[in-house]
Motif scaffolding. Structure first.
Motif, PDB file in Angstrom:
ATOM      1  N   HIS A 242       0.810  -1.213   0.000  1.00 50.74           N
ATOM      2  CA  HIS A 242       0.000   0.000   0.000  1.00 50.74           C
ATOM      3  C   HIS A 242       0.848   1.269   0.000  1.00 50.74           C
ATOM      4  N   VAL A 243       2.159   1.130  -0.074  1.00 47.32           N
ATOM      5  CA  VAL A 243       3.045   2.295   0.023  1.00 47.32           C
ATOM      6  C   VAL A 243       3.131   3.046  -1.296  1.00 47.32           C
ATOM      7  N   LEU A 266      12.619  -6.339   9.249  1.00 50.77           N
ATOM      8  CA  LEU A 266      12.082  -7.371   8.359  1.00 50.77           C
ATOM      9  C   LEU A 266      10.911  -6.796   7.584  1.00 50.77           C
ATOM     10  N   LEU A 267      10.982  -6.961   6.269  1.00 49.53           N
ATOM     11  CA  LEU A 267       9.912  -6.518   5.369  1.00 49.53           C
ATOM     12  C   LEU A 267       9.295  -7.742   4.708  1.00 49.53           C
ATOM     13  N   HIS A 268       8.000  -7.959   4.952  1.00 50.93           N
ATOM     14  CA  HIS A 268       7.240  -9.086   4.413  1.00 50.93           C
ATOM     15  C   HIS A 268       6.238  -8.498   3.432  1.00 50.93           C
ATOM     16  N   THR A 269       6.387  -8.823   2.139  1.00 50.68           N
ATOM     17  CA  THR A 269       5.532  -8.181   1.145  1.00 50.68           C
ATOM     18  C   THR A 269       5.266  -9.093  -0.048  1.00 50.68           C
ATOM     19  N   ILE A 270       4.082  -8.943  -0.629  1.00 51.56           N
ATOM     20  CA  ILE A 270       3.809  -9.525  -1.939  1.00 51.56           C
ATOM     21  C   ILE A 270       4.609  -8.734  -2.965  1.00 51.56           C
ATOM     22  N   GLY A 271       5.083  -9.421  -4.007  1.00 52.96           N
ATOM     23  CA  GLY A 271       5.867  -8.735  -5.014  1.00 52.96           C
ATOM     24  C   GLY A 271       5.540  -9.193  -6.417  1.00 52.96           C
ATOM     25  N   SER A 272       5.926  -8.341  -7.369  1.00 53.66           N
ATOM     26  CA  SER A 272       5.742  -8.610  -8.786  1.00 53.66           C
ATOM     27  C   SER A 272       7.066  -9.024  -9.406  1.00 53.66           C
ATOM     28  N   ASN A 273       7.004  -9.857 -10.434  1.00 56.25           N
ATOM     29  CA  ASN A 273       8.219 -10.299 -11.111  1.00 56.25           C
ATOM     30  C   ASN A 273       8.900  -9.174 -11.880  1.00 56.25           C
ATOM     31  N   VAL A 274       8.151  -8.152 -12.256  1.00 52.45           N
ATOM     32  CA  VAL A 274       8.705  -7.069 -13.066  1.00 52.45           C
ATOM     33  C   VAL A 274       8.338  -5.720 -12.448  1.00 52.45           C
ATOM     34  N   SER A 275       9.198  -4.737 -12.672  1.00 56.51           N
ATOM     35  CA  SER A 275       8.910  -3.372 -12.232  1.00 56.51           C
ATOM     36  C   SER A 275       7.888  -2.752 -13.176  1.00 56.51           C
ATOM     37  N   HIS A 277       4.427   0.375 -13.435  1.00 53.42           N
ATOM     38  CA  HIS A 277       3.555   1.373 -12.806  1.00 53.42           C
ATOM     39  C   HIS A 277       2.087   0.960 -12.912  1.00 53.42           C
ATOM     40  N   HIS A 278       1.821  -0.238 -13.467  1.00 50.96           N
ATOM     41  CA  HIS A 278       0.439  -0.680 -13.654  1.00 50.96           C
ATOM     42  C   HIS A 278      -0.122  -1.316 -12.381  1.00 50.96           C
ATOM     43  N   HIS A 279      -1.437  -1.283 -12.267  1.00 45.54           N
ATOM     44  CA  HIS A 279      -2.137  -2.005 -11.209  1.00 45.54           C
ATOM     45  C   HIS A 279      -3.400  -2.603 -11.816  1.00 45.54           C
ATOM     46  N   ASP A 280      -3.891  -3.663 -11.224  1.00 39.34           N
ATOM     47  CA  ASP A 280      -5.076  -4.326 -11.757  1.00 39.34           C
ATOM     48  C   ASP A 280      -6.314  -3.471 -11.472  1.00 39.34           C
ATOM     49  N   PRO A 281      -7.078  -3.101 -12.504  1.00 38.29           N
ATOM     50  CA  PRO A 281      -8.223  -2.199 -12.305  1.00 38.29           C
ATOM     51  C   PRO A 281      -9.293  -2.770 -11.387  1.00 38.29           C
ATOM     52  N   TRP A 282      -9.554  -4.084 -11.481  1.00 34.96           N
ATOM     53  CA  TRP A 282     -10.610  -4.662 -10.634  1.00 34.96           C
ATOM     54  C   TRP A 282     -10.180  -4.665  -9.174  1.00 34.96           C
ATOM     55  N   ILE A 283      -8.956  -5.111  -8.901  1.00 37.75           N
ATOM     56  CA  ILE A 283      -8.448  -5.120  -7.525  1.00 37.75           C
ATOM     57  C   ILE A 283      -8.425  -3.702  -6.970  1.00 37.75           C
ATOM     58  N   ASP A 284      -8.023  -2.749  -7.794  1.00 42.79           N
ATOM     59  CA  ASP A 284      -7.931  -1.358  -7.348  1.00 42.79           C
ATOM     60  C   ASP A 284      -9.313  -0.798  -7.004  1.00 42.79           C
ATOM     61  N   LYS A 285     -10.326  -1.175  -7.754  1.00 41.87           N
ATOM     62  CA  LYS A 285     -11.671  -0.626  -7.545  1.00 41.87           C
ATOM     63  C   LYS A 285     -12.393  -1.286  -6.375  1.00 41.87           C
ATOM     64  N   TYR A 286     -12.229  -2.587  -6.220  1.00 43.27           N
ATOM     65  CA  TYR A 286     -13.082  -3.309  -5.279  1.00 43.27           C
ATOM     66  C   TYR A 286     -12.366  -3.811  -4.016  1.00 43.27           C
ATOM     67  N   ASN A 290      -5.587   2.054  -4.558  1.00 45.23           N
ATOM     68  CA  ASN A 290      -4.273   2.705  -4.536  1.00 45.23           C
ATOM     69  C   ASN A 290      -3.130   1.742  -4.227  1.00 45.23           C
ATOM     70  N   GLY A 291      -3.377   0.450  -4.295  1.00 46.57           N
ATOM     71  CA  GLY A 291      -2.316  -0.519  -4.047  1.00 46.57           C
ATOM     72  C   GLY A 291      -1.358  -0.617  -5.223  1.00 46.57           C
ATOM     73  N   GLU A 292      -0.149  -1.095  -4.943  1.00 48.87           N
ATOM     74  CA  GLU A 292       0.864  -1.232  -5.987  1.00 48.87           C
ATOM     75  C   GLU A 292       1.895  -2.256  -5.521  1.00 48.87           C
ATOM     76  N   LEU A 293       2.171  -3.247  -6.356  1.00 51.39           N
ATOM     77  CA  LEU A 293       3.095  -4.299  -5.967  1.00 51.39           C
ATOM     78  C   LEU A 293       4.521  -3.951  -6.390  1.00 51.39           C
ATOM     79  N   PRO A 294       5.478  -4.079  -5.471  1.00 50.05           N
ATOM     80  CA  PRO A 294       6.869  -3.771  -5.806  1.00 50.05           C
ATOM     81  C   PRO A 294       7.549  -4.946  -6.484  1.00 50.05           C
ATOM     82  N   SER A 295       8.646  -4.670  -7.146  1.00 49.91           N
ATOM     83  CA  SER A 295       9.525  -5.708  -7.665  1.00 49.91           C
ATOM     84  C   SER A 295      10.761  -5.795  -6.771  1.00 49.91           C
ATOM     85  N   CYS A 296      11.543  -6.861  -6.948  1.00 48.88           N
ATOM     86  CA  CYS A 296      12.809  -6.979  -6.218  1.00 48.88           C
ATOM     87  C   CYS A 296      13.710  -5.779  -6.513  1.00 48.88           C
TER      88      CYS A 296
END
Length: 386
Positions: A242-243, A266-275, A277-286, A290-296
């Motif tokens: 959510h950052v 310790l940082l525990h987070t879901i991550g994306s394989n690639v960097s 700026h996109h986010h999933d429209p359905w997840i964002d709406k419902y 404003n969420g965004e998954l980081p990459s390594c």
């Protein structure tokens, strides 16, 4: 409905127009329209595939919520779609362009907007989460090594975190995004640490305060950017999503300022394989506005001015099993929950849990635990905690 005939149920060689494009994607993933296998789509509305073709991810989710289609094994359907490249076409060019412009012009996770996800998601009735989660109220990936139940997997995860942080009696622990206080309660009970937890959710804060009332734990309604003081250890579990990338550097700097010189984070987070700026429209709406998954790469790049990365542990495959357990609990509790929530909410919530499970099964999403120390702050970090 298996005998239904309409333009969206043509044989593959007759696929035409918008619906035909969706047919082609389904065919490549071996998903049949009105087929007999658990992962096949059962279509109830003649414009379902056209709606999906026009609106992509948003159309797929909303048409399911509206009852336009069903699937007995949603998680497997999503695993197949993602393994065959559907993520790359989940948005059309206009949607991607608008997201890019929005990211350039606005900080979607500024101090004002950061509360949106708390109001929409985490401030839902605590009874929903109590019914779905395990007794520790852990709303993050369980650690299923040597675990047969959700409760054991979550206790394993909490203890894994405590061991990686090398907690000792009398230490102070800051939990950024503390949820319902399960980690702080566990750390105080089993490791004798004094805890401070922050959250932006009033519902979480109220229940966490109640759960931790007999422990040396202070729960606060506070944003990480307004914190003061220093702590022996800092942890953040399931909050970094959510950052937002525009705030990653601010987050890392804030954590570094709160962590004592010889401390561990310790940082525990879901991550994306690639960097991205996109986010999933359905997840964002419902689900997670404003969420965004980081990459390594994004995590390491924004951490490097402040920290040494002592350990990186990926157990994302465990998240699919965790989500399936939450889904079973949610379905079992629905007769009671249905008094407060609509049938459309039921479909929305199951779609969310199973879509995410499928993404982890496809290895499209990862779950990382990073352990950081201050540059030059420590001579040794124990990495055998797993």
């Amino acid at each position: 409905m298996s005998g239904l005939h309409h333009p969206d149920s043509l044989p593959s060689h007759q696929h035409t127009g918008l619906a035909g494009r969706v047919h082609d994607v389904l065919d490549s993933a071996d998903i049949r329209i009105n087929g007999s296998r658990p992962w096949d789509m059962q279509i109830h509305h003649p414009r379902t595939l056209t709606r999906i073709a026009l609106q992509r991810s948003l159309g797929l989710g909303e048409s399911y919520m509206d009852g336009w289609w069903d699937c007995d094994a949603l998680d497997e359907l999503f695993r197949r779609l993602l393994r065959h490249g559907a993520n790359g076409i989940s948005q059309n060019l206009l949607q991607r362009g608008l997201q890019w412009i929005g990211q350039c012009l606005f900080n979607r996770q500024n101090l004002h907007r950061a509360k949106d996800v708390a109001l929409q998601h985490y401030d839902l009735d605590n009874s929903l989460f109590e019914a779905m989660l395990d007794p520790t109220m852990s709303y993050s990936c369980g650690y299923w090594q040597q675990a047969d139940t959700l409760a054991q997997a979550q206790r394993n995860k909490l203890d894994l975190i405590c061991r990686k942080l090398e907690l000792q009696p009398g230490m102070t622990l800051l939990d950024i995004g503390c949820g319902w206080g399960g980690l702080l309660e566990h750390a105080n009970r089993h490791y004798g640490v004094r805890g401070v937890g922050i959250t932006l959710s009033k519902e979480q804060a109220a229940l966490a305060t109640q759960r931790c009332a007999k422990h040396d734990v202070d729960i606060r309604l506070q944003d990480y950017r307004t914190l003061q003081g220093q702590f022996d250890r800092v942890v953040s579990v399931g909050m970094f999503e959510h950052v937002g990338r525009r705030n990653y550097s601010v987050f890392m700097a804030s954590c570094a300022q709160r962590l004592r010189p010889k401390g561990l984070m310790l940082l525990h987070t879901i991550g994306s394989n690639v960097s991205s700026h996109h986010h999933d429209p359905w997840i964002d709406k419902y689900i997670f506005p404003n969420g965004e998954l980081p990459s390594c790469a994004q995590i390491s790049r924004t951490a490097e001015p402040w920290f040494v990365a002592e350990d990186l542990h990926n157990f994302g495959a465990d998240y699919a099993r965790t989500l399936r357990a939450w889904d079973r609990n949610f379905v079992s509790a629905w007769p009671q929950l249905s008094r407060r929530y609509s049938d459309r909410f039921f479909r929305m919530w199951r779609y969310y849990l199973n879509a995410c499970a499928g993404a982890f099964q496809a290895r499209d999403l990862q779950l990382w635990q990073w352990v950081f120390s201050h540059t030059g702050g420590r001579q040794r970090v124990y990495t055998g905690a797993r």
